[in-house]
Motif scaffolding. Sequence first.
Motif, PDB file in Angstrom:
ATOM      1  N   THR A 180       3.838   4.262  -5.004  1.00 53.90           N
ATOM      2  CA  THR A 180       4.766   5.049  -4.992  1.00 53.90           C
ATOM      3  C   THR A 180       5.258   6.276  -3.873  1.00 53.90           C
ATOM      4  O   THR A 180       5.852   5.655  -3.246  1.00 53.90           O
ATOM      5  N   GLU A 181       3.671   5.430  -3.115  1.00 55.81           N
ATOM      6  CA  GLU A 181       3.571   5.000  -1.104  1.00 55.81           C
ATOM      7  C   GLU A 181       4.825   4.762  -1.170  1.00 55.81           C
ATOM      8  O   GLU A 181       5.770   5.114   0.153  1.00 55.81           O
ATOM      9  N   GLY A 236       1.804  11.759   3.195  1.00 54.20           N
ATOM     10  CA  GLY A 236       2.567  11.236   4.011  1.00 54.20           C
ATOM     11  C   GLY A 236       3.833  11.751   3.612  1.00 54.20           C
ATOM     12  O   GLY A 236       4.807  11.046   4.118  1.00 54.20           O
ATOM     13  N   ALA A 237       4.285  11.846   2.275  1.00 51.05           N
ATOM     14  CA  ALA A 237       5.421  12.211   2.222  1.00 51.05           C
ATOM     15  C   ALA A 237       6.368  13.945   1.999  1.00 51.05           C
ATOM     16  O   ALA A 237       7.265  13.755   2.123  1.00 51.05           O
ATOM     17  N   GLU A 252      -3.509  11.906   0.345  1.00 50.96           N
ATOM     18  CA  GLU A 252      -3.031  11.462   1.264  1.00 50.96           C
ATOM     19  C   GLU A 252      -1.697  11.369   1.307  1.00 50.96           C
ATOM     20  O   GLU A 252      -0.866  11.267   2.177  1.00 50.96           O
ATOM     21  N   LEU A 253      -1.022  11.068  -0.216  1.00 48.79           N
ATOM     22  CA  LEU A 253       0.333  10.270  -0.400  1.00 48.79           C
ATOM     23  C   LEU A 253       0.484  11.331  -0.082  1.00 48.79           C
ATOM     24  O   LEU A 253       2.406  11.088   0.276  1.00 48.79           O
ATOM     25  N   ALA A 282       3.537   7.374  -9.519  1.00 46.93           N
ATOM     26  CA  ALA A 282       2.015   7.133  -9.386  1.00 46.93           C
ATOM     27  C   ALA A 282       1.485   7.842 -10.265  1.00 46.93           C
ATOM     28  O   ALA A 282       0.013   7.705 -10.284  1.00 46.93           O
ATOM     29  N   THR A 302      -0.647   5.004  -6.587  1.00 47.76           N
ATOM     30  CA  THR A 302      -0.496   5.727  -5.674  1.00 47.76           C
ATOM     31  C   THR A 302       0.364   4.698  -4.393  1.00 47.76           C
ATOM     32  O   THR A 302       0.871   5.158  -3.571  1.00 47.76           O
ATOM     33  N   HIS A 303      -0.477   4.013  -4.053  1.00 48.19           N
ATOM     34  CA  HIS A 303       0.825   2.654  -3.166  1.00 48.19           C
ATOM     35  C   HIS A 303       1.230   2.843  -3.473  1.00 48.19           C
ATOM     36  O   HIS A 303       2.319   2.633  -2.910  1.00 48.19           O
ATOM     37  N   ALA A 336       8.624   6.030   0.551  1.00 48.47           N
ATOM     38  CA  ALA A 336       9.249   5.852   2.428  1.00 48.47           C
ATOM     39  C   ALA A 336      10.455   5.028   2.237  1.00 48.47           C
ATOM     40  O   ALA A 336      10.810   4.984   3.289  1.00 48.47           O
TER      41      ALA A 336
END
Length: 481
Positions: A359-360, A388-389, A384-385, A452, A356-357, A364
Amino acid sequence: MGSQEVSSTVDWQGKHVTVAGLGVSGIPAARALHERGALVTVVNDGDDERARAQAAELEALGITVRLGDGATLPPSTELVVTAPGWQPDKPLFLAAAEAGVPVWGDVELAWRLRGDDGREPAPWLAVTGTNGKTTTVRMLASILEAAGLRTAAVGNIGVSLLDAVLGEREYDVLAVELSSYQLHWAPSLRAHSAAVLNLAPDHLDWHGSMAAYAADKGRVYEGNTVACVYNAADPATEDLVREADVEEGCRAIGFTLGAPGPSQLGVVDGILVDRAFVANRQKQAQELAEVTDVNPPAPHNIANALAAAALARAFGVEPAAVRDGLRAFRPDAHRIEHVADIDEVRYVDDSKATNTHATEASLAAYDSIVWIAGGLAKGATFDELVTGAAKRLRGVVLIGADRALIREALTRHAPEVPVVDLDRTDTGAMSEAVARAAELARPGDTVLLAPACASMDMFTNYNKRGEAFADAVRARADESA
């Protein structure tokens, strides 16, 4: 790891060493130790045809190999050298700890053997972090080469550190990628300078907790002599610098995507600038390169470039070499790789975004996205992912075994985003995923493969997944031509 340590200068003659694991690190370690007179026993969990062939080669040299039994500590063992992936709670290591026998990884062994042939050992510039390690190390090597230095990108990147340290080629400096596994088993490593790029939950099943994972990453700073490079946007990395025991005079150097403060590198008006390695850090800034010199200029890749630049500058590299090295750098396949533009829609392969990190960071980089995601979640959560997206998502196409976890997060946090849920895990699903993503996309959008998740539910590895995506995109481009 055992509490006892073997001294830096080791008399290997007759020393009983157990090497845990056949493979890319175990076989070179066994050979190197045997050549130095150690009495080597290799233990390996597997006993398949490949392992038996490898064992036969080592046994022909006089090395003892035990297949199918990686749990028992051989009698008289004075040192264990392990492949980095073996978990610390394996019975072999518990027995070693109880017997006071130290455990080293391949990185520790390489560190101890450097210079034992009489040559001046090359300093190490080390990079770790949850994501971006390989790209940053390859950027760093490119910059060092542009400065005219003899160097190589080594370590977790695929080139064995043992081969680099013991080979015939001489180096001025090494750009070293280190995983948390490798750092766990490297108690005496002392780099010239090091960077922790970021920290996010990963490999927690191996380390046992986020605190233990972070602590192993933080080992990379121990004993640094010139610079500990940290991510100003990730306070956990700066905390690791504060906790590290470094040589006197070693400095904390931050990197940021914003304007840098003193002792930082950052970005001002599209320019990468250095306020760390200049005569007057309070009032002076040195231009290093333009954002457009970074390929691709996605935010997280600019951060990678700044970290690489910081390590190179810590080694005394001139600004022009930073610029030239970044311009010469070409990213590996499947890392935000532009595949094609079809009907004003961009198709991008970031199959390497397996957590996930990563992919975040990938999400972005684009404003309006049709996201292809899914695979093996490895225990990850996606709330969380998705939160944010959400504003960037035109639509989502889900594939793979654990796609329901992402779909549920989308239902909770982005219910207005259209989702196509492909109920299939065969390799041909990627062609349908690209076709459905194309239906959702509008001119100006980016269709982004950033799963992810790991790939092994459908593909051999993330490379094969990325190739399937690229093949499907190119087939579509040929049809529309």
